[in-house]
Design a protein around this motif. Structure first.
Motif, mmCIF file in Angstrom:
data_model
loop_
_atom_site.group_PDB
_atom_site.id
_atom_site.type_symbol
_atom_site.label_atom_id
_atom_site.label_comp_id
_atom_site.label_asym_id
_atom_site.label_seq_id
_atom_site.Cartn_x
_atom_site.Cartn_y
_atom_site.Cartn_z
ATOM 1 N N GLU A 71 -11.866 -39.618 8.381
ATOM 2 C CA GLU A 71 -11.711 -38.163 8.348
ATOM 3 C C GLU A 71 -10.748 -37.699 9.438
ATOM 4 O OE1 GLU A 71 -14.349 -34.073 8.253
ATOM 5 O OE2 GLU A 71 -15.154 -35.803 9.336
ATOM 6 N N GLY A 72 -10.822 -38.290 10.631
ATOM 7 C CA GLY A 72 -9.920 -37.930 11.725
ATOM 8 C C GLY A 72 -8.472 -38.228 11.385
ATOM 9 N N TYR A 73 -8.220 -39.341 10.689
ATOM 10 C CA TYR A 73 -6.858 -39.669 10.267
ATOM 11 C C TYR A 73 -6.400 -38.716 9.169
ATOM 12 C CZ TYR A 73 -8.472 -43.949 12.520
ATOM 13 O OH TYR A 73 -9.015 -44.840 13.404
ATOM 14 N N TRP A 74 -7.313 -38.386 8.273
ATOM 15 C CA TRP A 74 -6.990 -37.461 7.182
ATOM 16 C C TRP A 74 -6.600 -36.095 7.757
ATOM 17 C CZ3 TRP A 74 -5.492 -37.323 2.445
ATOM 18 C CH2 TRP A 74 -5.569 -36.137 1.720
ATOM 19 N N LEU A 75 -7.363 -35.616 8.729
ATOM 20 C CA LEU A 75 -7.050 -34.318 9.351
ATOM 21 C C LEU A 75 -5.667 -34.344 9.991
ATOM 22 C CD1 LEU A 75 -10.506 -33.512 10.964
ATOM 23 C CD2 LEU A 75 -9.456 -32.375 8.999
ATOM 24 N N ASN A 76 -5.324 -35.453 10.632
ATOM 25 C CA ASN A 76 -4.013 -35.575 11.263
ATOM 26 C C ASN A 76 -2.914 -35.645 10.197
ATOM 27 O OD1 ASN A 76 -1.933 -35.905 13.105
ATOM 28 N ND2 ASN A 76 -2.529 -37.958 13.696
ATOM 29 N N SER A 113 -2.190 -32.316 8.516
ATOM 30 C CA SER A 113 -1.867 -31.166 9.375
ATOM 31 C C SER A 113 -0.383 -30.809 9.230
ATOM 32 C CB SER A 113 -2.187 -31.484 10.835
ATOM 33 O OG SER A 113 -1.250 -32.404 11.347
ATOM 34 N N PRO A 114 0.011 -29.607 9.639
ATOM 35 C CA PRO A 114 1.430 -29.238 9.542
ATOM 36 C C PRO A 114 2.357 -30.164 10.326
ATOM 37 C CG PRO A 114 0.087 -27.300 9.945
ATOM 38 C CD PRO A 114 -0.818 -28.489 10.082
ATOM 39 N N THR A 115 1.885 -30.692 11.472
ATOM 40 C CA THR A 115 2.693 -31.618 12.268
ATOM 41 C C THR A 115 1.836 -32.811 12.668
ATOM 42 O OG1 THR A 115 3.866 -29.709 13.173
ATOM 43 C CG2 THR A 115 4.209 -31.805 14.279
ATOM 44 N N PRO A 116 1.782 -33.851 11.834
ATOM 45 C CA PRO A 116 1.017 -35.046 12.209
ATOM 46 C C PRO A 116 1.592 -35.661 13.488
ATOM 47 C CG PRO A 116 1.609 -35.093 9.884
ATOM 48 C CD PRO A 116 2.382 -33.966 10.510
ATOM 49 N N CYS A 117 0.707 -36.146 14.356
ATOM 50 C CA CYS A 117 1.189 -36.598 15.660
ATOM 51 C C CYS A 117 0.397 -37.766 16.228
ATOM 52 C CB CYS A 117 1.158 -35.432 16.637
ATOM 53 S SG CYS A 117 -0.481 -34.720 16.845
ATOM 54 N N TRP A 118 0.983 -38.339 17.277
ATOM 55 C CA TRP A 118 0.306 -39.324 18.120
ATOM 56 C C TRP A 118 -0.479 -38.533 19.153
ATOM 57 C CZ3 TRP A 118 0.874 -44.301 16.788
ATOM 58 C CH2 TRP A 118 2.036 -44.705 16.152
ATOM 59 N N PHE A 119 -1.642 -39.041 19.531
ATOM 60 C CA PHE A 119 -2.418 -38.473 20.631
ATOM 61 C C PHE A 119 -2.432 -39.516 21.743
ATOM 62 C CE2 PHE A 119 -4.183 -36.710 16.716
ATOM 63 C CZ PHE A 119 -4.056 -35.358 16.961
ATOM 64 N N VAL A 120 -1.983 -39.118 22.929
ATOM 65 C CA VAL A 120 -1.945 -40.042 24.065
ATOM 66 C C VAL A 120 -2.765 -39.445 25.197
ATOM 67 C CG1 VAL A 120 -0.485 -41.222 25.756
ATOM 68 C CG2 VAL A 120 0.337 -40.895 23.410
ATOM 69 N N MET A 121 -3.780 -40.200 25.625
ATOM 70 C CA MET A 121 -4.576 -39.793 26.774
ATOM 71 C C MET A 121 -4.027 -40.552 27.980
ATOM 72 S SD MET A 121 -7.598 -40.784 28.792
ATOM 73 C CE MET A 121 -8.706 -41.725 27.796
ATOM 74 N N LEU A 165 -4.326 -41.965 16.464
ATOM 75 C CA LEU A 165 -3.830 -41.098 15.398
ATOM 76 C C LEU A 165 -4.964 -40.263 14.817
ATOM 77 C CD1 LEU A 165 -1.501 -43.732 13.760
ATOM 78 C CD2 LEU A 165 -0.742 -41.536 14.697
ATOM 79 N N SER A 166 -6.125 -40.251 15.484
ATOM 80 C CA SER A 166 -7.311 -39.558 14.987
ATOM 81 C C SER A 166 -7.564 -38.247 15.725
ATOM 82 C CB SER A 166 -8.539 -40.459 15.138
ATOM 83 O OG SER A 166 -9.715 -39.724 14.901
ATOM 84 N N TYR A 167 -7.771 -37.194 14.953
ATOM 85 C CA TYR A 167 -8.157 -35.905 15.539
ATOM 86 C C TYR A 167 -9.471 -36.040 16.298
ATOM 87 C CZ TYR A 167 -5.029 -32.201 13.910
ATOM 88 O OH TYR A 167 -3.975 -31.348 13.744
ATOM 89 N N HIS A 168 -10.390 -36.854 15.788
ATOM 90 C CA HIS A 168 -11.693 -36.993 16.432
ATOM 91 C C HIS A 168 -11.572 -37.634 17.809
ATOM 92 C CE1 HIS A 168 -13.594 -35.480 12.911
ATOM 93 N NE2 HIS A 168 -13.318 -36.541 12.169
ATOM 94 N N ASP A 169 -10.739 -38.668 17.944
ATOM 95 C CA ASP A 169 -10.523 -39.276 19.262
ATOM 96 C C ASP A 169 -9.979 -38.233 20.238
ATOM 97 O OD1 ASP A 169 -11.389 -41.776 18.478
ATOM 98 O OD2 ASP A 169 -9.372 -42.574 18.132
ATOM 99 N N ALA A 170 -8.954 -37.506 19.814
ATOM 100 C CA ALA A 170 -8.355 -36.495 20.688
ATOM 101 C C ALA A 170 -9.380 -35.447 21.095
ATOM 102 C CB ALA A 170 -7.168 -35.836 19.993
#
Length: 185
Positions: free
Chosen positions: A73-78, A81-89, A109-114
């Protein structure tokens, strides 16, 4: 069957001078510069690619990005989305005898991780993902993501009325009923 997919990436972090009124308190800042697919020429060690008195750019190679079916689901949300992106912590790390520098701690690449990282008050930055990576996560999500079936909620006006004890209650638009011993009887 292998239930996870993985690619390796390299993260580029950049130190740049701060402009404007903020420069009174901070002379420079660290920002995410880019996330690129790993290449053999990057090697395996962290290194400075460019350094001037005002700015620098650092390469952090070999960051695995794994896709897990339970986070589809987190990958699907990304991917949608209008601008799919990398999330870097990333965090500021003190190195002995040198100035502290920003170092990535995780790439996803997951919204949930971010969201979890942000809830933990970590520094998370994003940068647009290339089309082929977006297609990769979209295909993975389409294969593994099963949206929850939403149950239709019955309108409140059709639900039976109960009193505070759970007993059926009635509502009348006519004159109030007067019980035994009540006034006006």
């Amino acid at each position: 069957m292998n239930t996870q997919a993985q690619i390796d990436v390299a993260v580029l972090m950049r130190r740049e001078p701060v402009q404007g009124p903020m420069a009174r308190w901070q002379s420079h800042r660290w920002v995410l510069d880019d996330v690129v697919l790993q290449e053999a020429s990057f090697g395996q060690t962290v290194r400075c690619l460019r350094e001037t008195p005002d700015a620098s750019q650092w390469l952090y190679p070999l960051w695995p990005v794994r896709l897990y079916p339970d986070d589809a689901e987190g990958y699907w949300l990304n991917a949608t989305s209008p601008t799919p992106c990398w999330f870097v912590m990333w965090r500021m790390i003190d190195t002995e005898g040198q100035e502290a520098r920003a170092e990535p701690q995780a790439v996803s690449l997951s919204y949930h991780d971010a969201g979890r990282w942000l809830d933990a008050q970590e520094t998370v930055e994003t940068i647009a993902a290339p089309t082929d990576v977006v297609q990769w996560i979209r295909e993975f999500a389409e294969h593994h993501y099963v949206p929850e079936v939403k149950k239709r909620q019955r309108p409140q006006s059709f639900q039976g009325l109960t009193d505070r004890f759970g007993q059926p209650a009635s509502v009348s638009t006519t004159e109030k009923r007067k019980g035994p011993g009540g006034r006006g009887a």
